[in-house]
Motif scaffolding. Structure first.
Motif, short mmCIF file in Angstrom:
data_model
loop_
_atom_site.label_atom_id
_atom_site.label_comp_id
_atom_site.label_asym_id
_atom_site.label_seq_id
_atom_site.Cartn_x
_atom_site.Cartn_y
_atom_site.Cartn_z
N GLU A 195 45.20 43.83 68.76
CA GLU A 195 44.41 43.08 70.21
C GLU A 195 44.62 41.59 69.88
N LEU A 196 44.87 41.16 70.96
CA LEU A 196 44.71 39.67 71.01
C LEU A 196 43.83 39.07 72.23
N LYS A 197 43.28 38.12 72.13
CA LYS A 197 42.31 37.56 73.12
C LYS A 197 42.59 35.98 73.38
N ASP A 243 46.71 29.56 74.93
CA ASP A 243 45.40 29.83 75.29
C ASP A 243 44.85 31.19 74.37
N LEU A 244 45.52 31.65 73.47
CA LEU A 244 45.18 32.57 72.73
C LEU A 244 44.08 32.12 71.54
N PHE A 249 50.83 39.17 78.09
CA PHE A 249 50.04 37.76 78.30
C PHE A 249 50.81 36.73 79.31
N ALA A 250 51.96 36.82 78.77
CA ALA A 250 52.94 36.01 79.26
C ALA A 250 53.44 36.34 80.80
N ASP A 296 45.92 41.98 59.97
CA ASP A 296 46.83 40.84 60.64
C ASP A 296 45.86 39.70 60.85
N GLU A 297 46.03 38.80 59.71
CA GLU A 297 45.48 37.44 60.01
C GLU A 297 45.44 36.60 61.16
N GLU A 298 46.63 36.47 61.58
CA GLU A 298 46.86 35.54 62.89
C GLU A 298 45.92 36.43 64.21
#
Length: 184
Positions: free
Chosen positions: A5-7, A169-170, A160-161, A73-75
């Motif tokens: 997941e990304l936000k 923006d993440l 997202f792109a 995944d830390e990032e």
């Protein structure tokens, strides 16, 4: 399974919403999330989450119990997720309290969900507004095996792109942290 997941913070929500409306039908839901911890805070210290979520939507109300393990995944903060539906929210809360867990924080999220396929993956995009914090967020997630996390996050970044949302923006900001900070 891992919830890759990304936000992102969304600066033009109406524009992004229109693009998602072209991909899938929106599901409007209100989440009532209650996060639990042990009295010593050991779940939070171990980067684990224990949550009861009650979802109110046009199709009715459902409650799920979720445990998330430490980030793989830390990032991105993507975590293993174990979730099950429960019949009675009050009983789920009573069980957790009976086992000695305490409420860490509880808040409401207003969500607009889109289920769609992109880049060969089933994805869920969720617009989120939390009344207590400023801004609109977009989460995009997909469930994968641990060996697929990097590739899945790459695919999520591509979506997202496509929506006009850049890397800048993440955010790794958590709703729990932002609500707690707001409450002082």
């Amino acid at each position: 399974m891992i919830e890759a997941e990304l936000k992102a913070r969304v600066h033009a929500p109406e524009q992004v919403m229109r693009q998602l409306d072209e991909r899938a039908e929106a599901r409007i839901e209100v989440y009532r999330d209650t996060y639990y911890d042990r009295p010593d805070g050991s779940l939070e210290k171990a980067d684990q989450e224990l949550r009861v979520r009650t979802v109110h939507g046009a199709d009715g109300t459902r409650t799920v119990l979720t445990f998330k393990g430490p980030a793989v995944d830390e990032e991105s903060g993507s975590k293993p997720e174990h979730e099950t539906r429960v019949e009675d929210a009050d009983q789920a809360h009573a069980i957790l309290r009976g086992l000695g867990h305490v409420v860490l924080i509880a808040f409401e999220k207003r969500c607009r969900n889109y289920d769609f396929e992109a880049r060969g993956r089933q994805m869920l995009a969720t617009f989120v507004r939390v009344p207590e914090i400023e801004g609109t967020f977009l989460e995009i997630e997909t469930l994968v095996g641990e060996d697929e996390v990097a590739a899945a996050l790459h695919d999520i970044r591509a979506v997202f792109a496509e929506l006009g949302i850049g890397e800048e923006d993440l955010t790794r900001e958590t709703y729990t942290g932002a609500v707690a900070a707001q409450r002082g």
